[in-house]
Design a protein around this motif. Structure first.
Motif, PDB file in Angstrom:
ATOM      1  N   LEU A   1       0.898  13.454   3.071  1.00 60.28           N
ATOM      2  CA  LEU A   1       1.471  12.567   2.060  1.00 60.28           C
ATOM      3  C   LEU A   1       0.426  11.576   1.559  1.00 60.28           C
ATOM      4  O   LEU A   1      -0.470  11.172   2.283  1.00 60.28           O
ATOM      5  CB  LEU A   1       2.677  11.815   2.645  1.00 60.28           C
ATOM      6  N   ASP A   2       0.582  11.162   0.303  1.00 60.17           N
ATOM      7  CA  ASP A   2      -0.383  10.282  -0.347  1.00 60.17           C
ATOM      8  C   ASP A   2      -0.064   8.823  -0.029  1.00 60.17           C
ATOM      9  O   ASP A   2       0.939   8.290  -0.537  1.00 60.17           O
ATOM     10  CB  ASP A   2      -0.345  10.521  -1.858  1.00 60.17           C
ATOM     11  N   PRO A   3      -0.890   8.130   0.779  1.00 65.29           N
ATOM     12  CA  PRO A   3      -0.593   6.722   1.095  1.00 65.29           C
ATOM     13  C   PRO A   3      -0.605   5.833  -0.141  1.00 65.29           C
ATOM     14  O   PRO A   3       0.158   4.867  -0.221  1.00 65.29           O
ATOM     15  CB  PRO A   3      -1.709   6.331   2.075  1.00 65.29           C
ATOM     16  N   GLN A   4      -1.462   6.127  -1.109  1.00 59.32           N
ATOM     17  CA  GLN A   4      -1.543   5.273  -2.293  1.00 59.32           C
ATOM     18  C   GLN A   4      -0.239   5.294  -3.085  1.00 59.32           C
ATOM     19  O   GLN A   4       0.203   4.266  -3.597  1.00 59.32           O
ATOM     20  CB  GLN A   4      -2.720   5.717  -3.168  1.00 59.32           C
ATOM     21  N   ALA A   5       0.377   6.473  -3.200  1.00 56.98           N
ATOM     22  CA  ALA A   5       1.652   6.558  -3.912  1.00 56.98           C
ATOM     23  C   ALA A   5       2.733   5.764  -3.184  1.00 56.98           C
ATOM     24  O   ALA A   5       3.538   5.064  -3.810  1.00 56.98           O
ATOM     25  CB  ALA A   5       2.068   8.027  -4.059  1.00 56.98           C
ATOM     26  N   ALA A   6       2.743   5.872  -1.860  1.00 56.18           N
ATOM     27  CA  ALA A   6       3.726   5.119  -1.081  1.00 56.18           C
ATOM     28  C   ALA A   6       3.482   3.612  -1.197  1.00 56.18           C
ATOM     29  O   ALA A   6       4.425   2.822  -1.282  1.00 56.18           O
ATOM     30  CB  ALA A   6       3.671   5.562   0.381  1.00 56.18           C
ATOM     31  N   LEU A   7       2.215   3.215  -1.196  1.00 54.47           N
ATOM     32  CA  LEU A   7       1.885   1.803  -1.355  1.00 54.47           C
ATOM     33  C   LEU A   7       2.341   1.283  -2.721  1.00 54.47           C
ATOM     34  O   LEU A   7       2.865   0.168  -2.835  1.00 54.47           O
ATOM     35  CB  LEU A   7       0.377   1.602  -1.187  1.00 54.47           C
ATOM     36  N   GLN A   8       2.141   2.059  -3.763  1.00 52.75           N
ATOM     37  CA  GLN A   8       2.546   1.620  -5.101  1.00 52.75           C
ATOM     38  C   GLN A   8       4.067   1.472  -5.190  1.00 52.75           C
ATOM     39  O   GLN A   8       4.573   0.512  -5.768  1.00 52.75           O
ATOM     40  CB  GLN A   8       2.063   2.619  -6.155  1.00 52.75           C
ATOM     41  N   ASP A   9       4.787   2.420  -4.583  1.00 48.24           N
ATOM     42  CA  ASP A   9       6.252   2.327  -4.575  1.00 48.24           C
ATOM     43  C   ASP A   9       6.710   1.081  -3.824  1.00 48.24           C
ATOM     44  O   ASP A   9       7.614   0.363  -4.263  1.00 48.24           O
ATOM     45  CB  ASP A   9       6.831   3.584  -3.926  1.00 48.24           C
ATOM     46  N   LEU A  10       6.066   0.798  -2.699  1.00 45.94           N
ATOM     47  CA  LEU A  10       6.409  -0.390  -1.923  1.00 45.94           C
ATOM     48  C   LEU A  10       6.091  -1.663  -2.705  1.00 45.94           C
ATOM     49  O   LEU A  10       6.879  -2.626  -2.712  1.00 45.94           O
ATOM     50  CB  LEU A  10       5.642  -0.374  -0.602  1.00 45.94           C
TER      51      LEU A  10
ATOM     52  N   GLN B   1      -7.380   2.042   6.239  1.00 46.55           N
ATOM     53  CA  GLN B   1      -8.288   2.365   5.140  1.00 46.55           C
ATOM     54  C   GLN B   1      -7.546   2.441   3.814  1.00 46.55           C
ATOM     55  O   GLN B   1      -8.027   1.955   2.783  1.00 46.55           O
ATOM     56  CB  GLN B   1      -9.000   3.687   5.430  1.00 46.55           C
ATOM     57  N   ALA B   2      -6.349   3.043   3.824  1.00 49.67           N
ATOM     58  CA  ALA B   2      -5.545   3.116   2.602  1.00 49.67           C
ATOM     59  C   ALA B   2      -5.138   1.714   2.151  1.00 49.67           C
ATOM     60  O   ALA B   2      -5.181   1.384   0.955  1.00 49.67           O
ATOM     61  CB  ALA B   2      -4.305   3.980   2.842  1.00 49.67           C
ATOM     62  N   GLY B   3      -4.750   0.873   3.110  1.00 55.92           N
ATOM     63  CA  GLY B   3      -4.371  -0.498   2.765  1.00 55.92           C
ATOM     64  C   GLY B   3      -5.535  -1.290   2.210  1.00 55.92           C
ATOM     65  O   GLY B   3      -5.385  -2.059   1.248  1.00 55.92           O
ATOM     66  N   LYS B   4      -6.717  -1.093   2.782  1.00 56.93           N
ATOM     67  CA  LYS B   4      -7.903  -1.806   2.302  1.00 56.93           C
ATOM     68  C   LYS B   4      -8.215  -1.442   0.855  1.00 56.93           C
ATOM     69  O   LYS B   4      -8.531  -2.315   0.036  1.00 56.93           O
ATOM     70  CB  LYS B   4      -9.090  -1.469   3.204  1.00 56.93           C
ATOM     71  N   ALA B   5      -8.112  -0.168   0.520  1.00 58.60           N
ATOM     72  CA  ALA B   5      -8.389   0.259  -0.849  1.00 58.60           C
ATOM     73  C   ALA B   5      -7.353  -0.269  -1.832  1.00 58.60           C
ATOM     74  O   ALA B   5      -7.640  -0.447  -3.028  1.00 58.60           O
ATOM     75  CB  ALA B   5      -8.434   1.784  -0.910  1.00 58.60           C
ATOM     76  N   PHE B   6      -6.136  -0.560  -1.334  1.00 59.28           N
ATOM     77  CA  PHE B   6      -5.044  -0.988  -2.213  1.00 59.28           C
ATOM     78  C   PHE B   6      -4.989  -2.502  -2.405  1.00 59.28           C
ATOM     79  O   PHE B   6      -4.236  -2.995  -3.242  1.00 59.28           O
ATOM     80  CB  PHE B   6      -3.711  -0.486  -1.626  1.00 59.28           C
ATOM     81  N   ARG B   7      -5.787  -3.250  -1.652  1.00 59.60           N
ATOM     82  CA  ARG B   7      -5.673  -4.718  -1.648  1.00 59.60           C
ATOM     83  C   ARG B   7      -5.771  -5.348  -3.037  1.00 59.60           C
ATOM     84  O   ARG B   7      -5.029  -6.298  -3.350  1.00 59.60           O
ATOM     85  CB  ARG B   7      -6.735  -5.333  -0.728  1.00 59.60           C
ATOM     86  N   PRO B   8      -6.667  -4.911  -3.915  1.00 60.58           N
ATOM     87  CA  PRO B   8      -6.732  -5.565  -5.237  1.00 60.58           C
ATOM     88  C   PRO B   8      -5.411  -5.539  -5.996  1.00 60.58           C
ATOM     89  O   PRO B   8      -5.082  -6.497  -6.716  1.00 60.58           O
ATOM     90  CB  PRO B   8      -7.820  -4.756  -5.965  1.00 60.58           C
ATOM     91  N   LYS B   9      -4.623  -4.464  -5.860  1.00 63.96           N
ATOM     92  CA  LYS B   9      -3.359  -4.379  -6.581  1.00 63.96           C
ATOM     93  C   LYS B   9      -2.315  -5.352  -6.037  1.00 63.96           C
ATOM     94  O   LYS B   9      -1.421  -5.788  -6.764  1.00 63.96           O
ATOM     95  CB  LYS B   9      -2.820  -2.951  -6.510  1.00 63.96           C
ATOM     96  N   VAL B  10      -2.437  -5.703  -4.757  1.00 65.57           N
ATOM     97  CA  VAL B  10      -1.455  -6.598  -4.140  1.00 65.57           C
ATOM     98  C   VAL B  10      -1.619  -8.037  -4.647  1.00 65.57           C
ATOM     99  O   VAL B  10      -0.741  -8.874  -4.476  1.00 65.57           O
ATOM    100  CB  VAL B  10      -1.567  -6.528  -2.594  1.00 65.57           C
ATOM    101  N   GLU B  11      -2.734  -8.322  -5.307  1.00 65.97           N
ATOM    102  CA  GLU B  11      -2.925  -9.651  -5.883  1.00 65.97           C
ATOM    103  C   GLU B  11      -1.908  -9.947  -6.976  1.00 65.97           C
ATOM    104  O   GLU B  11      -1.779 -11.089  -7.430  1.00 65.97           O
ATOM    105  CB  GLU B  11      -4.351  -9.778  -6.427  1.00 65.97           C
TER     106      GLU B  11
ATOM    107  N   ARG C   1       2.650 -11.971  -0.105  1.00 66.58           N
ATOM    108  CA  ARG C   1       1.681 -10.933   0.247  1.00 66.58           C
ATOM    109  C   ARG C   1       1.783 -10.558   1.724  1.00 66.58           C
ATOM    110  O   ARG C   1       1.656  -9.379   2.084  1.00 66.58           O
ATOM    111  CB  ARG C   1       0.262 -11.396  -0.097  1.00 66.58           C
ATOM    112  N   ARG C   2       1.995 -11.545   2.579  1.00 64.13           N
ATOM    113  CA  ARG C   2       2.130 -11.235   4.008  1.00 64.13           C
ATOM    114  C   ARG C   2       3.358 -10.369   4.253  1.00 64.13           C
ATOM    115  O   ARG C   2       3.331  -9.463   5.084  1.00 64.13           O
ATOM    116  CB  ARG C   2       2.202 -12.522   4.829  1.00 64.13           C
TER     117      ARG C   2
END
Length: 462
Positions: free
Chosen positions: A196-205, A156-166, A174-175
């Motif tokens: 822990l906040d998945p969105q913050a970790a996703l942004q760092d990654l 769910q966290a990854g799905k919400a973050f998908r637009p930023k990965v563009e 991307r893969r």
């Protein structure tokens, strides 16, 4: 594949369930997880059914349906546990234009519902075409234990973050990001603490991946083994699963290619002795061109990448183009053939060396040290020797080889249609024409009882 697996969008879809027993309740427990609008038709509904439908906010009709009731239904489940009534319900559903499932009646159904492992939005469906529901349940149980319950939150966290990965280049970049997240960073995050906040970790990654150079790809030269997908190395399977482009030889089997991503680009570059072949320069250019576009290329070769597979020519071309590359070995056909007959290709007191040779090269019949090959107790694995069988026989006999020297012909080594044909040097030329697949000639060895070596693949002849 008789039943094609798909995921149906159930948001606001109309689904009917007809029945008033445990079979109907079992389907409803699954369907209540969807976003569908469910109508249950059940004369004399039992209290448990009434309560379940009411608690989930769906509709209960206390009678059997008529055709107009089923008009507009996307799916119709009939679970009356009465064959005649189920058949009548199915006819009504089809007349109304719906797809019909009769519980526990594969032949009477338009579709089947698989066993499901639910980690919403990760949903794993397991089907056996109705042939082995017990097996499907066993696989489901195994996957329930393997997949952590928090996997859905990760997705769910990854799905919400998908637009930023563009912001990353489309394709491999991307893969790589998502593989890093779902296979390493995400599970590590969940293992540390639930808060822990998945969105913050996703942004760092993402920031770390954006800093990488995604413009140049890579080529992995991979040995696919002798054809049986189960004989591929773990590394070969992993690389094939990640490949953007698969440039493969003629003898790489469909079972092996099935292990690659369906989205990958597949390019066949077959070579056939005395037949049509793809020029090596063209193969080199394909690898370089796709890698320069940022693709991860797998150059997939039958057997081992370093044995009769033009490895040096290809790595030299990649070096000249400045492309990063690696080599993954595979089981060569000689090893598969010796396993098939249950014999070692080296044995104390018999032979201290092993000859691995090809019967022909780019100029025709390959030149060999026939005098050395004709010596007693010599063992050799001869590739691509069918058309040259008479020449091989003649050269060896001229150099003094014994006519009774054993030769074992292994056709389609490791494949389900593998055959093993023993002969002797003086009958070699007459025996080979009966074989039609790729053959490895094992000079100097005879078959043993190989019942314990790849037993499901061997069809050892007497």
């Amino acid at each position: 594949m008789q039943h094609f697996p798909i995921y149906l969008d159930t948001a606001h879809a109309n689904i009917a369930v007809i029945g008033n027993g445990e079979a109907a309740l079992a389907k409803l427990r699954l369907l209540f997880k969807t976003q569908a609008c469910i109508t249950v038709f059940a004369p004399d509904a039992e209290p448990e059914l009434v309560r379940a439908v009411r608690d989930h906010g769906h509709t209960l009709v206390a009678r059997l349906p008529e055709v107009q009731d089923l008009t507009g239904m996307r799916l119709v489940y009939s679970a009356t546990e009465d064959d005649a009534q189920d058949a009548a319900n199915a006819a009504l559903g089809r007349a109304a234009g719906a797809l019909v499932n009769i519980v526990d009646n594969l032949k009477g159904s338009d579709f089947i519902t698989p066993a499901i492992v639910d980690r919403d939005p990760v949903v794993v469906a397991i089907g056996t075409e109705g042939a082995a529901p017990v097996l499907a349940r066993a696989i489901k149980k195994d996957m329930e234990e393997r997949l952590p319950t928090a996997l859905g939150r990760l997705a769910q966290a990854g799905k919400a973050f998908r637009p930023k990965v563009e912001a990353l280049p489309f394709g491999r970049a991307r893969r790589d990001f998502w593989e890093d997240y779902y296979l390493k960073a995400g599970p590590d995050l969940l293992a540390q603490a639930d808060h822990l906040d998945p969105q913050a970790a996703l942004q760092d990654l993402l920031d770390r991946h954006l800093a990488r150079d995604h413009h140049t790809g890579r080529v992995d030269l991979v040995g696919a083994g002798p054809g049986n997908a189960e004989l591929m190395t773990l590394r070969a399977r992993r690389l094939l699963d990640r490949a953007d482009v698969v440039i493969h030889d003629r003898l790489v089997t469909p079972e092996v290619l099935e292990l690659a991503r369906r989205e990958a680009l597949f390019i066949a570059v077959g070579k056939e002795g005395f037949g049509p072949s793809t020029p090596q320069d063209h193969i080199n250019a394909l690898m370089v061109d796709h890698a320069r576009k940022g693709a991860h290329v797998v150059r997939l070769k039958g057997g081992d990448a370093a044995i009769f597979a033009r490895l040096d020519e290809e790595t030299e071309a990649l070096d000249a183009a400045g492309i990063d590359w690696g080599v993954t070995p595979g089981i060569t056909a000689a090893s598969a053939a010796s396993a098939a007959i249950g014999r070692s290709l080296t044995r104390r007191g018999r032979n201290t060396g092993l000859h691995i040779l090809t019967a022909h090269d780019k100029d025709g019949i390959a030149a060999q040290d026939w005098a050395a090959l004709a010596r007693p107790d010599t063992v050799a694995a001869i590739y691509m020797g069918k058309r040259a069988a008479r020449v091989i026989q003649g050269r060896l006999l001229m150099q003094g080889a014994a006519p009774a020297t054993p030769v074992t012909l292994v056709e389609n080594a490791s494949h389900p249609d593998q055959t093993i044909t023993p002969c002797t040097l003086d009958t070699l030329a007459q025996t080979v024409p009966a074989l039609h697949g790729p053959v490895v000639m094992l000079l100097g060895v005879t078959p043993a009882r190989a019942a314990d070596v790849l037993p499901e693949l061997n069809e050892v002849t007497a």
